[in-house]
Enzyme design. Structure first.
Site, mmCIF file in Angstrom:
data_model
loop_
_atom_site.group_PDB
_atom_site.id
_atom_site.type_symbol
_atom_site.label_atom_id
_atom_site.label_comp_id
_atom_site.label_asym_id
_atom_site.label_seq_id
_atom_site.Cartn_x
_atom_site.Cartn_y
_atom_site.Cartn_z
ATOM 1 C CE LYS A 213 3.228 -2.955 13.741
ATOM 2 N NZ LYS A 213 3.287 -1.530 13.747
ATOM 3 N NE ARG A 247 6.910 3.981 13.355
ATOM 4 C CZ ARG A 247 6.574 3.065 12.456
ATOM 5 N NH1 ARG A 247 5.585 2.206 12.700
ATOM 6 N NH2 ARG A 247 7.225 2.988 11.319
#
Length: 271
Positions: A213, A247
């Protein structure tokens, strides 16, 4: 500590930020799904459209075209599948095809869809995003304000879903990370540091996805190709602080890290 369920990310897209175009062909997607499964994924999540700012808009017809061969083969092979889409038509397709989970980055915003969702068997991953409050460039980035928004969102959305007949045991929450929480790292750090508080507040499983991210890249100054260690650190922290699902793009890395961590923990207890 136990081990959270590992959700392997499979982007069947042309423009995902980390691997766009690599798995557009059905054979390539199936091969990568099998690889994720062999590396220890408990669930393989199929994403037929990218969600980052500037991503191409993909129709439901195109999403289902990308998914059909892949989901059918994986389910036939006994691989638990999740489908990541906010389009009701795609969600309907996924549930009918046998997906175990449907993941909506908009958090299932349409009450008119709830009766239909209640009649399915799949679990619902309800994601929070500050994007619902305005364009990415206008997002609130104050960690306290973002956290308050997360609590308000889940309180309202979970109550609405339950009132429509969707059992709480079918619900999983994802507070969102990275650009879903703003343009600075601080809101994402606040969320990861307070996962146990989030679980205690809502008493449902929590999924997090720090993998590759933007907040990690900003925090460390690392490029996308160098972000593996930072991703693993965030994932291991989340696993140690109550995350029920991780995830991730790199299933093998977090699987091995958790294996070693738990072996060390067991050795300490047995000493």
């Amino acid at each position: 500590m136990g081990r959270p369920l590992l959700v392997g990310i499979l982007n069947i897209t042309a423009d995902s930020f980390s691997d766009g175009g690599r798995y557009l062909a059905a054979e390539d997607a199936v091969a990568h799904a099998r690889r994720l499964w062999s590396e220890g994924a408990d669930i393989v999540e199929l994403g037929p459209a990218a969600s980052h700012p500037g991503a191409q808009q993909v129709t439901a017809a195109e999403e289902t075209r990308r998914l059909t061969v892949v989901i059918d083969r994986l389910i036939a092979e006994g691989v638990p599948v999740s489908v990541d889409s906010f389009l009701p038509e795609t969600q309907r397709f996924a549930a009918a095809r046998g997906a175990m989970y449907v993941n909506d980055i908009q958090g299932f915003p349409d009450p008119a869809q709830y009766e239909e969702l209640a009649d399915t068997d799949c679990r619902l991953i309800v994601m929070h995003s500050v994007q619902r409050m305005g364009p990415a460039t206008q997002m609130k980035t104050d960690p306290a304000a973002v956290w308050a928004g997360i609590e308000e969102f889940f309180a309202e959305r979970l109550a609405a879903l339950e009132a429509a007949g969707i059992g709480r045991e079918r619900l999983v929450i994802d507070p969102g990370l990275g650009y879903f929480l703003g343009t600075s790292p601080e809101p994402s750090l606040r969320v990861l540091a307070h996962l146990e508080q989030l679980k205690a507040r809502f008493d449902v499983p929590v999924l997090v996805s720090p993998s590759r991210k933007s907040f990690l890249r900003t925090l460390t100054g690392s490029s996308l190709s160098e972000i593996g260690p930072a991703t693993l650190a965030a994932e291991l922290y989340a696993a140690c602080h109550g995350a029920d699902y991780i995830r991730t793009h790199d299933v093998a890395a977090i699987r091995d890290a958790l294996t070693v961590f738990n072996a060390l923990d067991a050795a300490k207890v047995g000493a």
